[in-house]
Scaffold this active site. Structure first.
Site, mmCIF file in Angstrom:
data_model
loop_
_atom_site.group_PDB
_atom_site.id
_atom_site.type_symbol
_atom_site.label_atom_id
_atom_site.label_comp_id
_atom_site.label_asym_id
_atom_site.label_seq_id
_atom_site.Cartn_x
_atom_site.Cartn_y
_atom_site.Cartn_z
ATOM 1 C CG LEU A 107 -1.915 -1.098 1.375
ATOM 2 C CD1 LEU A 107 -2.609 -1.019 2.733
ATOM 3 C CD2 LEU A 107 -2.930 -1.037 0.264
ATOM 4 C CB THR B 216 -1.174 4.896 3.035
ATOM 5 O OG1 THR B 216 -1.890 3.659 3.035
ATOM 6 C CG2 THR B 216 -1.811 5.872 2.073
ATOM 7 C CB CYS B 217 1.983 0.310 3.999
ATOM 8 S SG CYS B 217 2.861 -0.852 5.054
ATOM 9 C CG ASP B 218 4.623 4.579 8.135
ATOM 10 O OD1 ASP B 218 4.419 5.397 7.217
ATOM 11 O OD2 ASP B 218 4.280 4.786 9.313
ATOM 12 N NE ARG C 272 4.962 5.950 3.647
ATOM 13 C CZ ARG C 272 4.019 6.769 4.082
ATOM 14 N NH1 ARG C 272 3.606 7.741 3.319
ATOM 15 N NH2 ARG C 272 3.505 6.633 5.269
#
Length: 115
Positions: free
Chosen positions: A9, A11-13, A16
């Site tokens: 995702l 938005t997933c840390d 990233r």
């Protein structure tokens, strides 16, 4: 160098962090919420790794599911259907590199990918 595909995702840390560490290696990113995971690919991962390796039972998504839906992960087909309906339920990232499938971004995965 083999192709590396990271499923996760945006938005997933953790996703990233993995993308940043693999930067410059030609990583293809696939957002499972926006793009989904091809059913045959998901079924293959579950057959290879097992549903427990892919279903994030600690997630907010899991906690929000009714008990009846949670029970469907007992079968490979049910787990695949549940992840297809709720992509955020998949443990992340799933990284496919050199014919291997890696789940998460722990030390073992980083070592295997030499990141």
């Amino acid at each position: 160098m083999s192709e590396i595909i990271l499923y996760g995702l945006r938005t997933c840390d953790t996703c990233r962090k993995a993308l940043k560490a693999l930067e410059g290696r030609g990583v293809t990113f696939r957002d499972v919420r926006a793009d989904g995971v091809p059913p045959a690919l998901l079924a293959g991962w579950i057959a290879r790794l097992g549903a427990d390796a892919l279903v994030n039972r600690a997630s907010t998504t899991w906690r929000g599911l009714p008990e009846g839906e949670r029970a469907t992960v007992a079968t490979a087909k049910g787990a695949a259907a549940l992840i297809a309906r709720h992509p955020a339920l998949m443990k992340r990232p799933v990284i496919v590199a050199g014919g291997e499938v890696h789940v998460g971004w722990g030390g073992g995965v980083r070592a295997a990918l030499a990141a």
